[in-house]
Motif scaffolding. Structure first.
Motif, PDB file in Angstrom:
ATOM      1  N   ASP A   1      86.058  34.981  26.650  1.00 53.35           N
ATOM      2  CA  ASP A   1      87.133  33.508  27.182  1.00 53.35           C
ATOM      3  C   ASP A   1      86.555  32.534  27.836  1.00 53.35           C
ATOM      4  O   ASP A   1      87.250  32.070  28.611  1.00 53.35           O
ATOM      5  N   TYR A   2      85.145  33.178  28.380  1.00 53.87           N
ATOM      6  CA  TYR A   2      84.688  32.211  29.858  1.00 53.87           C
ATOM      7  C   TYR A   2      84.433  30.317  29.223  1.00 53.87           C
ATOM      8  O   TYR A   2      85.005  29.983  29.607  1.00 53.87           O
ATOM      9  N   ARG A   3      84.051  30.346  27.955  1.00 53.87           N
ATOM     10  CA  ARG A   3      83.545  28.768  27.465  1.00 53.87           C
ATOM     11  C   ARG A   3      85.530  28.158  27.224  1.00 53.87           C
ATOM     12  O   ARG A   3      86.329  27.077  28.200  1.00 53.87           O
ATOM     13  N   PRO A   4      86.490  28.791  26.189  1.00 52.86           N
ATOM     14  CA  PRO A   4      87.558  28.335  26.576  1.00 52.86           C
ATOM     15  C   PRO A   4      88.556  28.654  27.817  1.00 52.86           C
ATOM     16  O   PRO A   4      89.198  26.972  27.903  1.00 52.86           O
ATOM     17  N   VAL A   5      88.998  29.446  28.510  1.00 53.24           N
ATOM     18  CA  VAL A   5      89.008  28.504  30.167  1.00 53.24           C
ATOM     19  C   VAL A   5      88.212  27.983  30.696  1.00 53.24           C
ATOM     20  O   VAL A   5      89.176  27.190  30.955  1.00 53.24           O
ATOM     21  N   ALA A   6      87.008  27.929  30.824  1.00 54.33           N
ATOM     22  CA  ALA A   6      86.527  26.996  31.356  1.00 54.33           C
ATOM     23  C   ALA A   6      86.730  24.985  30.881  1.00 54.33           C
ATOM     24  O   ALA A   6      87.080  24.654  31.511  1.00 54.33           O
ATOM     25  N   ILE A   7      86.598  24.971  29.883  1.00 58.08           N
ATOM     26  CA  ILE A   7      87.388  24.011  29.126  1.00 58.08           C
ATOM     27  C   ILE A   7      88.708  23.422  28.519  1.00 58.08           C
ATOM     28  O   ILE A   7      88.952  22.371  29.419  1.00 58.08           O
ATOM     29  N   ALA A   8      89.349  25.237  28.846  1.00 51.54           N
ATOM     30  CA  ALA A   8      90.440  24.550  29.533  1.00 51.54           C
ATOM     31  C   ALA A   8      90.712  23.891  30.580  1.00 51.54           C
ATOM     32  O   ALA A   8      92.345  22.393  31.521  1.00 51.54           O
ATOM     33  N   GLY A   9      90.282  24.333  32.125  1.00 48.60           N
ATOM     34  CA  GLY A   9      90.542  24.526  33.437  1.00 48.60           C
ATOM     35  C   GLY A   9      90.288  22.853  33.711  1.00 48.60           C
ATOM     36  O   GLY A   9      90.276  21.909  34.310  1.00 48.60           O
ATOM     37  N   GLY A  10      89.144  22.347  32.866  1.00 52.61           N
ATOM     38  CA  GLY A  10      88.178  20.906  32.678  1.00 52.61           C
ATOM     39  C   GLY A  10      89.859  20.139  33.003  1.00 52.61           C
ATOM     40  O   GLY A  10      89.497  18.474  32.873  1.00 52.61           O
ATOM     41  N   ARG A  11      90.399  20.217  32.298  1.00 56.47           N
ATOM     42  CA  ARG A  11      91.459  18.893  31.776  1.00 56.47           C
ATOM     43  C   ARG A  11      92.521  19.175  32.560  1.00 56.47           C
ATOM     44  O   ARG A  11      93.568  18.828  33.162  1.00 56.47           O
TER      45      ARG A  11
END
Length: 151
Positions: free
Chosen positions: A78-88
């Motif tokens: 989940d790390y990458r999808p959460v990080a990408i979503a958080g960047g928005r």
């Protein structure tokens, strides 16, 4: 003779050692700086810990809006999808999607000279599971990350 509530409480106390239900808080600490680094790439949590109290220190000088850091824990998948979503997202939400169930625990974003602490239960962790911690500040998550080992 003690009242019924007191007898019930005493009985519960007698059962706790037999069931292993005693709480144990384990303390962890991790540092960060203005060079976009954590001071460790692995954190270990003993399997008898019922909760973790993690303290994040930012030893740099820059403010949170310029070079802020936080500590976020997810399953590695989940790390990458959460990080990408958080960047928005925004600083106000610590660059994380509000209420995202994939986030196991996180601190707020802090700036240089600050520290913050988060306490979370280990009940949702699996011994030997695959967990990644990272900073969700935009652009940081790909280099500021590490592994959490439980058990």
């Amino acid at each position: 003779m003690p009242n019924r509530a007191l007898r019930g409480a005493l009985a519960l106390l007698l059962l706790l050692p037999a069931t292993g239900a005693l709480a144990r808080t384990c303390d962890l600490s991790i540092g960060s700086d203005d060079a976009m680094r954590f001071d460790t790439s692995e954190l270990r949590v003993a399997d008898d810990c019922t909760q973790v109290r993690l303290t994040l220190r930012h030893t740099g000088r820059q403010k949170a809006a310029a070079m802020g850091h936080n500590w976020v824990l997810t399953r590695t998948a989940d790390y990458r999808p959460v990080a990408i979503a958080g960047g928005r997202g925004s600083l106000a939400h610590s660059y994380l999607p509000p209420g995202d169930g994939r986030v196991i625990a996180h601190t707020r974003v802090i700036g240089g000279g600050e520290s913050t602490t988060v306490t979370f239960p280990t009940a949702g962790l699996t011994r030997g599971g695959d967990y990644t911690f990272f900073c969700s500040f935009p652009g940081h998550w790909n280099v500021m990350r590490g592994k959490l080992v439980f058990g």
